[in-house]
Design an enzyme around this catalytic site. Structure first.
Site, mmCIF file in Angstrom:
data_model
loop_
_atom_site.group_PDB
_atom_site.id
_atom_site.type_symbol
_atom_site.label_atom_id
_atom_site.label_comp_id
_atom_site.label_asym_id
_atom_site.label_seq_id
_atom_site.Cartn_x
_atom_site.Cartn_y
_atom_site.Cartn_z
ATOM 1 N N LYS A 189 32.553 40.648 30.692
ATOM 2 C CA LYS A 189 33.990 40.332 30.740
ATOM 3 C C LYS A 189 34.209 39.224 31.758
ATOM 4 O O LYS A 189 34.155 39.438 32.959
ATOM 5 C CB LYS A 189 34.850 41.542 31.141
ATOM 6 N N GLY A 242 33.209 39.256 42.744
ATOM 7 C CA GLY A 242 34.639 39.050 42.908
ATOM 8 C C GLY A 242 35.106 39.496 44.277
ATOM 9 O O GLY A 242 34.340 39.450 45.244
ATOM 10 N N SER A 243 36.329 39.969 44.327
ATOM 11 C CA SER A 243 36.922 40.283 45.631
ATOM 12 C C SER A 243 36.429 41.621 46.176
ATOM 13 O O SER A 243 36.051 42.521 45.421
ATOM 14 C CB SER A 243 38.444 40.307 45.505
ATOM 15 N N THR A 244 36.501 41.757 47.475
ATOM 16 C CA THR A 244 36.083 42.995 48.140
ATOM 17 C C THR A 244 36.966 44.161 47.691
ATOM 18 O O THR A 244 36.460 45.264 47.457
ATOM 19 C CB THR A 244 36.143 42.790 49.670
ATOM 20 N N GLU A 245 38.263 43.916 47.508
ATOM 21 C CA GLU A 245 39.181 44.993 47.104
ATOM 22 C C GLU A 245 38.784 45.552 45.746
ATOM 23 O O GLU A 245 38.696 46.765 45.549
ATOM 24 C CB GLU A 245 40.631 44.481 47.018
ATOM 25 N N GLY A 247 35.895 45.233 44.320
ATOM 26 C CA GLY A 247 34.560 45.819 44.479
ATOM 27 C C GLY A 247 34.653 47.283 44.889
ATOM 28 O O GLY A 247 33.928 48.148 44.377
ATOM 29 N N GLU A 264 28.761 41.644 44.441
ATOM 30 C CA GLU A 264 28.651 40.412 45.223
ATOM 31 C C GLU A 264 30.084 40.020 45.543
ATOM 32 O O GLU A 264 30.840 39.631 44.656
ATOM 33 C CB GLU A 264 27.924 39.352 44.381
ATOM 34 N N CYS A 298 32.187 31.912 47.239
ATOM 35 C CA CYS A 298 31.956 33.135 48.024
ATOM 36 C C CYS A 298 31.248 32.823 49.333
ATOM 37 O O CYS A 298 31.451 33.504 50.324
ATOM 38 C CB CYS A 298 31.204 34.166 47.199
ATOM 39 N N GLU A 398 39.300 36.332 54.326
ATOM 40 C CA GLU A 398 38.861 35.376 53.307
ATOM 41 C C GLU A 398 40.074 34.714 52.652
ATOM 42 O O GLU A 398 40.927 35.395 52.087
ATOM 43 C CB GLU A 398 38.015 36.067 52.232
HETATM 44 P P1 NDP Z 1 39.079 39.672 41.369
HETATM 45 O O1 NDP Z 1 38.094 40.352 42.220
HETATM 46 O O2 NDP Z 1 40.383 40.341 41.118
HETATM 47 O O3 NDP Z 1 38.437 39.341 39.920
HETATM 48 C C1 NDP Z 1 37.075 39.251 39.622
HETATM 49 C C2 NDP Z 1 36.798 39.886 38.263
HETATM 50 O O4 NDP Z 1 37.096 41.283 38.308
HETATM 51 C C3 NDP Z 1 37.661 39.342 37.137
HETATM 52 O O5 NDP Z 1 36.926 39.336 35.931
HETATM 53 C C4 NDP Z 1 38.790 40.355 37.075
HETATM 54 O O6 NDP Z 1 39.515 40.369 35.896
HETATM 55 C C5 NDP Z 1 38.040 41.634 37.295
HETATM 56 N N1 NDP Z 1 38.870 42.753 37.768
HETATM 57 C C6 NDP Z 1 40.028 42.707 38.466
HETATM 58 N N2 NDP Z 1 40.462 43.960 38.732
HETATM 59 C C7 NDP Z 1 39.580 44.812 38.182
HETATM 60 C C8 NDP Z 1 39.474 46.237 38.103
HETATM 61 N N3 NDP Z 1 40.392 47.025 38.658
HETATM 62 N N4 NDP Z 1 38.417 46.774 37.455
HETATM 63 C C9 NDP Z 1 37.473 45.985 36.901
HETATM 64 N N5 NDP Z 1 37.521 44.640 36.919
HETATM 65 C C10 NDP Z 1 38.555 44.055 37.562
HETATM 66 O O7 NDP Z 1 39.333 38.239 41.918
HETATM 67 P P2 NDP Z 1 40.645 37.336 41.683
HETATM 68 O O8 NDP Z 1 40.334 36.471 40.559
HETATM 69 O O9 NDP Z 1 41.900 38.114 41.550
HETATM 70 O O10 NDP Z 1 40.698 36.586 43.062
HETATM 71 C C11 NDP Z 1 41.270 37.260 44.177
HETATM 72 C C12 NDP Z 1 40.456 37.058 45.411
HETATM 73 O O11 NDP Z 1 39.139 37.508 45.167
HETATM 74 C C13 NDP Z 1 40.276 35.620 45.824
HETATM 75 O O12 NDP Z 1 41.328 35.166 46.576
HETATM 76 C C14 NDP Z 1 39.004 35.707 46.608
HETATM 77 O O13 NDP Z 1 39.291 36.111 47.915
HETATM 78 C C15 NDP Z 1 38.213 36.785 45.932
HETATM 79 N N6 NDP Z 1 37.166 36.274 45.025
HETATM 80 C C16 NDP Z 1 35.889 36.263 45.466
HETATM 81 C C17 NDP Z 1 34.888 35.776 44.672
HETATM 82 C C18 NDP Z 1 33.491 35.746 45.132
HETATM 83 O O14 NDP Z 1 32.665 35.044 44.547
HETATM 84 N N7 NDP Z 1 33.123 36.475 46.156
HETATM 85 C C19 NDP Z 1 35.165 35.233 43.346
HETATM 86 C C20 NDP Z 1 36.546 35.320 42.944
HETATM 87 C C21 NDP Z 1 37.494 35.818 43.783
HETATM 88 P P3 NDP Z 1 40.782 39.392 35.788
HETATM 89 O O15 NDP Z 1 40.177 38.155 35.308
HETATM 90 O O16 NDP Z 1 41.703 40.010 34.840
HETATM 91 O O17 NDP Z 1 41.347 39.278 37.173
#
Ligand code: NDP
Length: 502
Positions: A189, A242-245, A247, A264, A298, A398
């Site tokens: 996804k 993706g984000s720590t929250e 995660g 990650e 990241c 971040e």
């Molecule tokens: P998210 O962590 O929200 O998104 C990353 C992925 O997770 C997307 O595919 C997202 O789907 C999916 N996702 C979101 N919520 C859930 C859930 N509850 N269960 C399962 N999958 C989920 O990142 P954002 O895009 O919202 O960015 C927000 C913040 O995250 C940024 O400001 C940054 O701080 C951090 N980030 C960090 C990254 C890294 O490489 N470490 C990469 C991207 C973001 P959807 O596309 O619908 O959101």
């Protein structure tokens, strides 16, 4: 005069198509019929509409992956390898198409999308394509007489990959590669903001002969499709970036059937410059360390620590570069930095800039959204705060945007303690020509990777991941193959030598 890069006919045709999920080798509409728009962040306008998955679509994708699993797991390693190399050849042949799609969907400069994103993704795919014939178990020197004991590495089953928008292709490949090479099937996804390259990849995988159901792509939102994958009882593993929250949510959501989870996550990575370093090179690394990909990285070096004896010179060089860097649409010749991914993320970053101002840090460069012909896109000036307080939010949280916090330090012990004072631990860098200090710092910095006199280097053979709230598990290298396989021990009673002959 700026010159636009012409869209390739194949890119145009792909964008204009109907975008459904790729499930079991076929384009499949959402059960609900729902779609959503993916925008071009350089213009804020709709680029394409894609299908929006809910739990029912995820069920179909997982079922397709489950049906495909036994045959894919049983295929002889050399045959699996051939198919993955054929997939890589098609990725290479379509590199320009993929780079344009990524540039349009994510906003990054085409040159970066081509030279960095697609090259890295291709290198990763080729690296993992070679693994099926190298994945071995071990034999064990057990102390029980008459036993031969060995281990086998076996695939887990159906895996899920949930990826972000900042390096969509690389993040997808980092999970597709090891999952498929080790005999698993996958449901990917991609982020809602950048779904197009994942869909294109699915088509290339099918064209390469990878059997239906081995690689499935569902597009949609984290809260519906993402969550459904994370909680699905037939999914054996979730690989997330993706984000720590989120995660944290994934770790909790995966507990139902004890899924394997690798995460990650975010960072607030320090780049430390001692006065004995090559200061011009260090300043250049500090600039690109934070501003590459418009800070949406990241491993962004968002905390810059400069020794007091070099502080003014380094800061001046970084600010000078920030004022001349070309922030332009990705599909324009000469663009060095593109827009922020979305209006929402732009708002988040601007909010942090306001916080930085209110916290009393001195803004020495940037801070404003770009206007003129860029006004409808999400463009932001590279932004630099100097003399940031260690406890300030701008210097400890971040931001995930083009915002740099600069700190002054006076001693090695002091900077080490300050650099390690974070809940994150993804990356760190040290610039010095003192060999002993470089190794002392590399050992003492709490992070998954330390770069010495360089920044942001990766190779598919080198494990990557974080500690603390930057994540768990490792991507890349042999270690990720271990994370996509189970280790089975086999005990065989063979009798004590000579016993059977009595
Ligand atoms: P998210 O962590 O929200 O998104 C990353 C992925 O997770 C997307 O595919 C997202 O789907 C999916 N996702 C979101 N919520 C859930 C859930 N509850 N269960 C399962 N999958 C989920 O990142 P954002 O895009 O919202 O960015 C927000 C913040 O995250 C940024 O400001 C940054 O701080 C951090 N980030 C960090 C990254 C890294 O490489 N470490 C990469 C991207 C973001 P959807 O596309 O619908 O959101």
């Amino acid at each position: 005069m700026t010159r636009k890069i012409d869209m390739l006919p194949r890119v145009k045709a792909f964008i204009e198509r109907e975008h459904s999920h790729f499930i079991g080798g076929a384009w499949t509409r959402s059960v609900s019929g729902e779609t959503f728009a993916t925008l071009n962040p350089a213009t804020g306008r709709e680029l394409a509409r894609v299908a929006s998955a809910d739990a029912g679509d995820v069920d179909h994708a997982v079922a397709a992956a489950q049906r495909a699993f036994p045959a894919w797991a049983a295929i002889v390693p050399a045959a699996r390898e051939r198919l993955l190399f054929a997939f890589a050849d098609l990725v290479e042949r379509n590199q320009e198409v993929l780079a344009q799609l990524e540039s349009l969907d994510n906003g990054k400069p085409f040159a970066t999308a081509f030279n960095v994103e697609t090259n890295v993704a291709l290198g990763q795919l080729r690296y993992f394509a070679g693994w099926p014939t190298k994945l071995t178990g071990e034999t064990y020197p057990v102390s029980s007489p008459g036993y031969h004991v060995y281990s086998r590495r076996e695939p887990l089953g159906v895996c899920a990959a949930i990826t972000p928008w900042n390096y969509s292709l690389v993040m997808a490949m980092q999970k597709i590669g090891p999952a498929l090479a080790s005999g698993n099937t996958l449901v990917l996804k991609p982020a809602e903001q950048t779904p197009l390259t994942a869909l294109f990849l699915a088509e290339l995988a099918a064209e390469a002969g990878i059997p239906a159901g081995v690689l499935n792509v569902v597009t949609g939102f984290g809260k519906s499709a993402g969550r459904a994958l994370v909680t699905h009882s037939d999914v054996a593993k979730v690989g997330f970036t993706g984000s720590t929250e989120v995660g944290r949510e994934i770790l909790a959501g995966a507990a139902g059937n004890f899924k394997r989870v690798s995460l990650e996550l975010g960072g607030k990575s320090p780049l430390i410059i001692f006065p004995d370093a090559d200061l011009d090179a260090a300043a250049d690394a500090a600039f690109w360390g934070i501003f590459a990909n418009s800070g949406q990285n990241c491993v962004a070096a968002s905390r810059l620590y400069v020794h007091a004896d070099a502080y003014d010179r380094v800061l001046e060089a970084v600010v000078a570069r920030a004022r001349t860097v070309r922030v332009r649409p990705g599909m324009e010749e000469g663009s060095e930095l593109g827009p922020i991914i979305s209006a929402e993320q732009l708002g988040r970053v601007q909010h942090y800039i306001e916080i930085g101002r209110s916290e009393g840090a001195e803004l020495v460069s940037g801070g404003e959204r770009l206007g003129g012909d860029l006004a409808s896109g999400y463009f932001l000036q590279p932004t630099i705060f100097r003399d940031v307080d260690d406890t300030a939010r701008i210097g400890s949280e971040e931001v995930f945007g083009p915002v740099l916090s600069v700190f002054r330090f006076r001693s090695e012990a002091e900077v080490l303690e300050r650099a390690n004072r974070t809940k994150f631990g993804l990356a760190a860098a040290v610039w010095t020509n003192d060999l002993s200090r470089a190794h002392r710092m590399a050992a003492a910095l709490r992070s998954g990777v330390v770069w010495i006199n360089t920044y942001d280097w990766f190779d598919p053979s080198v494990p990557f991941g974080g500690i603390g709230q930057s994540g768990q598990g490792r991507e890349l290298g042999r270690q990720v193959m271990e994370m996509y396989t189970e280790l089975k021990s086999v005990w065989v009673k063979i009798g004590v030598s000579g016993e059977e002959r009595v």
